[in-house]
Design a protein around this motif. Sequence first.
Motif, short mmCIF file in Angstrom:
data_model
loop_
_atom_site.label_atom_id
_atom_site.label_comp_id
_atom_site.label_asym_id
_atom_site.label_seq_id
_atom_site.Cartn_x
_atom_site.Cartn_y
_atom_site.Cartn_z
N VAL A 51 0.83 -1.22 0.00
CA VAL A 51 0.00 0.00 0.00
C VAL A 51 0.86 1.25 0.00
CG1 VAL A 51 -1.97 -1.14 1.09
CG2 VAL A 51 -0.27 -0.01 2.53
N SER A 52 2.10 1.12 0.46
CA SER A 52 3.03 2.25 0.39
C SER A 52 3.41 2.52 -1.07
CB SER A 52 4.28 1.96 1.22
OG SER A 52 5.21 3.00 1.09
N ILE A 53 3.61 1.43 -1.82
CA ILE A 53 3.94 1.57 -3.25
C ILE A 53 2.72 2.06 -4.03
CG2 ILE A 53 4.62 0.29 -5.33
CD1 ILE A 53 6.08 -1.67 -3.39
N ASN A 54 1.55 1.47 -3.69
CA ASN A 54 0.32 1.81 -4.41
C ASN A 54 -0.81 2.06 -3.41
OD1 ASN A 54 -1.89 2.09 -6.04
ND2 ASN A 54 -1.89 -0.01 -6.81
N PRO A 55 -1.04 3.31 -3.01
CA PRO A 55 -2.07 3.62 -2.01
C PRO A 55 -3.50 3.30 -2.47
CG PRO A 55 -0.54 5.45 -2.27
CD PRO A 55 -0.27 4.51 -3.40
N GLN A 56 -3.67 2.97 -3.76
CA GLN A 56 -5.00 2.63 -4.29
C GLN A 56 -5.20 1.12 -4.43
OE1 GLN A 56 -7.49 5.02 -4.94
NE2 GLN A 56 -5.97 6.17 -3.74
N TYR A 57 -4.34 0.34 -3.78
CA TYR A 57 -4.38 -1.12 -3.89
C TYR A 57 -5.41 -1.67 -2.89
CZ TYR A 57 -2.25 -5.63 -5.20
OH TYR A 57 -2.01 -6.88 -5.70
N GLU A 58 -6.64 -1.82 -3.35
CA GLU A 58 -7.75 -2.22 -2.49
C GLU A 58 -7.50 -3.55 -1.78
OE1 GLU A 58 -11.58 -4.85 -2.81
OE2 GLU A 58 -10.99 -3.81 -4.65
N ARG A 59 -7.08 -4.58 -2.51
CA ARG A 59 -6.89 -5.91 -1.93
C ARG A 59 -5.81 -5.89 -0.85
NH1 ARG A 59 -5.68 -10.28 -6.19
NH2 ARG A 59 -5.85 -11.63 -4.35
N ALA A 60 -4.78 -5.09 -1.06
CA ALA A 60 -3.71 -5.01 -0.06
C ALA A 60 -4.21 -4.35 1.22
CB ALA A 60 -2.52 -4.24 -0.63
N TRP A 61 -5.05 -3.32 1.07
CA TRP A 61 -5.63 -2.67 2.26
C TRP A 61 -6.51 -3.66 3.02
CZ3 TRP A 61 -3.86 1.44 4.45
CH2 TRP A 61 -3.29 2.47 3.70
N ASN A 62 -7.29 -4.45 2.29
CA ASN A 62 -8.16 -5.44 2.92
C ASN A 62 -7.34 -6.48 3.67
OD1 ASN A 62 -10.54 -6.85 3.57
ND2 ASN A 62 -10.45 -8.07 1.72
N CYS A 63 -6.29 -6.98 3.04
CA CYS A 63 -5.44 -8.00 3.68
C CYS A 63 -4.68 -7.43 4.87
CB CYS A 63 -4.46 -8.58 2.66
SG CYS A 63 -5.25 -9.64 1.43
N LEU A 64 -4.25 -6.19 4.76
CA LEU A 64 -3.56 -5.54 5.89
C LEU A 64 -4.52 -5.41 7.08
CD1 LEU A 64 -1.12 -4.15 7.13
CD2 LEU A 64 -1.80 -2.04 5.96
N GLY A 65 -5.77 -5.06 6.78
CA GLY A 65 -6.78 -4.98 7.84
C GLY A 65 -6.99 -6.33 8.51
N PHE A 66 -7.01 -7.39 7.69
CA PHE A 66 -7.19 -8.75 8.22
C PHE A 66 -6.07 -9.11 9.20
CE2 PHE A 66 -6.26 -13.31 7.89
CZ PHE A 66 -7.47 -13.85 8.32
N ILE A 67 -4.82 -8.79 8.83
CA ILE A 67 -3.69 -9.10 9.70
C ILE A 67 -3.76 -8.28 10.99
CG2 ILE A 67 -1.16 -8.92 9.94
CD1 ILE A 67 -2.03 -11.19 8.15
N LEU A 68 -4.08 -7.01 10.88
CA LEU A 68 -4.18 -6.16 12.07
C LEU A 68 -5.30 -6.67 12.99
CD1 LEU A 68 -3.69 -2.73 10.29
CD2 LEU A 68 -2.18 -3.68 12.05
N GLN A 69 -6.38 -7.16 12.39
CA GLN A 69 -7.46 -7.75 13.17
C GLN A 69 -6.95 -8.98 13.93
OE1 GLN A 69 -11.06 -8.31 10.93
NE2 GLN A 69 -11.87 -9.82 12.34
N LYS A 70 -6.12 -9.80 13.26
CA LYS A 70 -5.52 -10.97 13.91
C LYS A 70 -4.71 -10.56 15.14
CE LYS A 70 -6.27 -14.86 11.50
NZ LYS A 70 -6.74 -16.11 12.13
N PHE A 71 -4.04 -9.42 15.04
CA PHE A 71 -3.22 -8.92 16.15
C PHE A 71 -4.05 -8.11 17.15
CE2 PHE A 71 0.49 -9.36 13.10
CZ PHE A 71 1.12 -10.35 13.84
N LYS A 72 -5.38 -8.10 16.96
CA LYS A 72 -6.32 -7.38 17.82
C LYS A 72 -6.08 -5.87 17.82
CE LYS A 72 -7.32 -11.37 20.73
NZ LYS A 72 -7.46 -11.92 22.09
N LYS A 73 -5.54 -5.38 16.73
CA LYS A 73 -5.39 -3.93 16.55
C LYS A 73 -6.61 -3.45 15.76
CE LYS A 73 -0.33 -4.00 16.73
NZ LYS A 73 0.93 -3.61 16.07
N TYR A 74 -7.75 -3.46 16.45
CA TYR A 74 -9.02 -3.29 15.78
C TYR A 74 -9.19 -1.91 15.14
CZ TYR A 74 -10.14 -7.60 18.26
OH TYR A 74 -10.12 -8.89 18.73
N ASP A 75 -8.79 -0.86 15.83
CA ASP A 75 -8.96 0.49 15.27
C ASP A 75 -8.16 0.65 13.97
OD1 ASP A 75 -10.69 1.30 17.27
OD2 ASP A 75 -9.08 2.00 18.58
#
Length: 344
Positions: A51-75
């Motif tokens: 997402v740093s390379i491409n801030p418009q990369y929807e799938r990468a934002w979704n996957c990053l959210g999934f990982i953060l959710q795994k780490f309980k970083k909900y916000d």
Amino acid sequence: MVEVIYKQNDNNKANESKKTLTEDVIVFKKGNKALDNGNYSEAMERFQEAVSINPQYERAWNCLGFILQKFKKYDEAIECYKKAIEINPTSKASNNLGLTLSVMGDHIGAMEYFDMMTKFHPDSTEAWQNKGIVYQKMGNIEASISCFQKVIDLKPKDPKVLVKAHVSRGVSFQKSGDFKNAYEEFNKALKVNPFSVKAWNSKGITLQRLGEYMDAIFCFDKALEIDPKNIQALNSKAFTYQKLEEFDKALEVYFKVALMDGGYNYEAFNGIATCKAKLGDFDKSLEYYNKILKNEKNPYKLAKTEKPIAFVTKLKAREELAKKAEEEQEAADQKAFAEASDQD
């Protein structure tokens, strides 16, 4: 830009084709590989890089959210999902965002995103299943049952989907007090998969609430044959023994859970405290209630513990007064006997 060569089925180099992948996609694929391997820290770094390379990369934002959710970083996860939806309003990130909000207790907010998901992806069994669970938590039982039925209608031949939906429908009926229909749903789930621990345990709970305690224990034992360390089945079995007033058997199972679940389990500790109080061991009962106060983080469960502590404390004080009165009476009797003997 990186070039990747994709070989055709034949080995003729003349038939090799070239496909250009952008750097963000290369990094994203590395993240997906790390995710598949369970290396969440590595995956998070790769998705952040994408997402740093491409801030418009929807799938990468979704996957990053999934990982953060795994780490309980909900916000932080929520921000990532919202970014994905901003880029693409039909993004499946709406389902993940709904799940995160539900975990945080925002069921109304969660429902908004599940509605969005079912609007753009009406055949998504995951979204309908999640909507049903949130309706269940909100107490809208009728709506939850309809959602789970929608799941069944969408995939009537998918065993995994069917078992989950039938068990969820059963739980909804159970919550409404309709134990007959709950029982039928759990049987439907077991017909599809006789090795479903959740279905056996849920069926056992239904029988327990109907007062069919021995049949309930049979179901819990079936669940434990499949998964001997299943904490829910163990606690359910112990609670059923508790209802039968077989407190020693209940304690044996509760202590097993207490040792297994990282040294603390609310249901087990509460069960131990209750059984010990029933057996007249008020000190041990209060010891376990106080352990709940020390370890529990759920405010509702903490509040529930205050009343039994006060009750057991009162019972203990009453027992001590009775014991003191008995000792005083015994001393008075001995004194009277001694005086009578002296007179003789």
